[in-house]
Design an enzyme around this catalytic site. Sequence first.
Site, PDB file in Angstrom:
ATOM      1  N   TYR A 123      -0.408   5.848  -0.682  1.00  0.00           N
ATOM      2  CA  TYR A 123      -0.695   7.448  -0.554  1.00  0.00           C
ATOM      3  C   TYR A 123      -2.052   7.765  -1.387  1.00  0.00           C
ATOM      4  O   TYR A 123      -2.156   9.095  -1.374  1.00  0.00           O
ATOM      5  CB  TYR A 123       0.390   8.136  -1.188  1.00  0.00           C
ATOM      6  CG  TYR A 123       1.758   7.595  -0.800  1.00  0.00           C
ATOM      7  CD1 TYR A 123       2.367   7.843   0.259  1.00  0.00           C
ATOM      8  CD2 TYR A 123       2.677   7.061  -1.794  1.00  0.00           C
ATOM      9  CE1 TYR A 123       3.718   7.180   0.756  1.00  0.00           C
ATOM     10  CE2 TYR A 123       3.872   6.567  -1.583  1.00  0.00           C
ATOM     11  CZ  TYR A 123       4.392   6.671  -0.246  1.00  0.00           C
ATOM     12  OH  TYR A 123       5.714   6.054   0.057  1.00  0.00           O
ATOM     13  N   CYS A 175      -5.077 -10.193  -3.131  1.00  0.00           N
ATOM     14  CA  CYS A 175      -6.287 -10.300  -2.205  1.00  0.00           C
ATOM     15  C   CYS A 175      -6.218  -9.479  -1.065  1.00  0.00           C
ATOM     16  O   CYS A 175      -6.258  -9.613   0.040  1.00  0.00           O
ATOM     17  CB  CYS A 175      -6.139 -12.001  -1.782  1.00  0.00           C
ATOM     18  SG  CYS A 175      -6.177 -12.978  -3.262  1.00  0.00           S
ATOM     19  N   TYR A 214       9.892   5.403  -7.232  1.00  0.00           N
ATOM     20  CA  TYR A 214       9.176   4.873  -6.223  1.00  0.00           C
ATOM     21  C   TYR A 214       8.101   4.083  -6.594  1.00  0.00           C
ATOM     22  O   TYR A 214       7.089   3.509  -6.065  1.00  0.00           O
ATOM     23  CB  TYR A 214       8.662   6.006  -5.023  1.00  0.00           C
ATOM     24  CG  TYR A 214       9.487   6.973  -4.863  1.00  0.00           C
ATOM     25  CD1 TYR A 214      10.565   6.665  -3.819  1.00  0.00           C
ATOM     26  CD2 TYR A 214       9.367   8.358  -5.422  1.00  0.00           C
ATOM     27  CE1 TYR A 214      11.429   7.590  -3.256  1.00  0.00           C
ATOM     28  CE2 TYR A 214      10.319   9.226  -4.729  1.00  0.00           C
ATOM     29  CZ  TYR A 214      11.278   8.964  -3.962  1.00  0.00           C
ATOM     30  OH  TYR A 214      12.119   9.905  -3.542  1.00  0.00           O
TER      31      TYR A 214
END
Length: 412
Positions: free
Chosen positions: A315, A341, A370
Amino acid sequence: MFRYVDGRLWCEDVDLAEIAERAGTPCYVYSARTILDAYKTYDESFNGVPHMICYAVKANSTLAVLSLLARAGSGFDIVSGGELFRVLQAGGDASRVVFSGVGKTPAEIEMALANGIRNFNCESESELAELDAVAAKLGMIANFSLRVNPDVDAATHPYISTGLRDHKFGVDIHEAPAIYRRSRVFSNIRASGVSCHIGSQILDYSPILEAAGKVLALVEELQANGFPIDHVDLGGGLGIAYKSADRAPEIGDFVRALKERIGRDRLAVMVEPGRSIVGPAGVLLTRVLYRKKTPSKEFVVVDAAMNDLIRPSLYRSHHDILPLNHAPDTPLVADVVGPVCETGDFLARDRAMADAQPGDFLALSSAGAYGFVQASNYNSRPRAPEVLVEGSEWRIVRERETFQDLIRGERI
Ligand code: LLP
C-alpha cells in the site's frame, strides 16, 4: 506506551533492546495496555447505548491478543472458519461473534451455526439462500444482517476502500428493501440487523457518519414493514496516526459522534474496529545487517522484510522507524530494505531517519494491525515470533518458526 527512557525505546516498562536481544529479530512486540485501553475507550464511550464491540480478528489474530480482548468482554468480527477457531481457542464467547465476508463456505456457515454465533453479515441474496439451507439442516434459525453498500467514498487507499458502488462488498442499499422482502420466503433465517463497512484507515470519519445515516433510514423502513431489526453494525475503519504528523481521530470523539447520529434507544449498535485497537499497540523490531551506498542512493539493509510486514510494499504505507538506542543524530536519508529478492521489498523509501549502523536495532512503529497476520514464508523465511508486554513483564506468545515448520505437511 512506546516512549524513550534515557534515550532507549521502551514498551510499557520494558526496554525493547532486551527483547530484541533475547527473542531475536525480526520480532513483533505488542503492548497489552495499549490494546486494552483502546478497547475500553470504545466500550465506555458507548455508555448509555446498547452496544457490542466486535474486534475485527483479521487485524491481529494471535491467541494471546484475542484472549486479552475476550477477558475484557469483547465480541469478535470474523471472516473465516479459521478465525472462529482462533476465537474459540482463545476463550472467546461465540454468542458475541459476528461473521462477515463475501464468500462464506457452507462448511464455515455450519461451523458458525453449530457454535452458536450471534449474527451473520450476509453480502448477497444467494448467501441468504445458503444460510437458510444450512440452518434448516441443523434445525436452527440464523440471525442475519444484510451488508449494504451505501455508496459513500471513504477517501482512503483504493485497496482498502469498500463502500463504493463498483466494489464487490455488500448489496446496493437501494436494492436492500426488496432483498429483505424476498428473504421472507426463507423460514430458517431472521432479519435482525443491517450492517455496513465502508473502508479502513479512515482519518476523517464523516463518511462513516454519512453511511450510518443511510443505514438508519433503511432500518426505519424495514421496521415499519415488520422486520425484527434490533441492531445496526457500522463496521470498522477508524484510522490511526502512522506518521507523527498524522492527525488521527480520538476513539471517544468518534463514538460520541456515532451515538449522536444514531440517538435512538433500543436499537443496539455494533462496531467492528480492528486497526484502531491493535495498530498503535505493536512494533516490529529489526536489526541492521549492512549499510550500502549506490551512486544515487543510500540503503540500510535490515533483517525484516516484506514477508514480515508487507504494508509498505503493498500500500506504500508509512511506518515510522525508530532507533531502539537513540544517539545524537547524524541525519540520514535512506531506503530501508530487507533480504527478499524483489525491488518491491522495502520498509521505507527516501526516509529521513537515524544514522543506523550494522548491529543497531530499529523499531517499525504502528505495526500491530495487519502486520504479522499478513506475513508469509516468501523466500522460505520462517515467520517472526511475537511478544506480549504487560507492565514490566514480557513473554513470547508465538515462537519463531523453524525450518521444520517451513516444510510441515509437504511430501516429495
Ligand atoms: N469489518 C469488516 C467487514 C472489514 O472488512 C474490516 C477490514 C474491518 C471490520 C476492520 O477494519 P479496521 O477497523 O481495521 O479498519 N490489510 C489492510 C487493511 C484491510 C482491511 C480489511 N477489512 C491494511 O494493512 O491496511
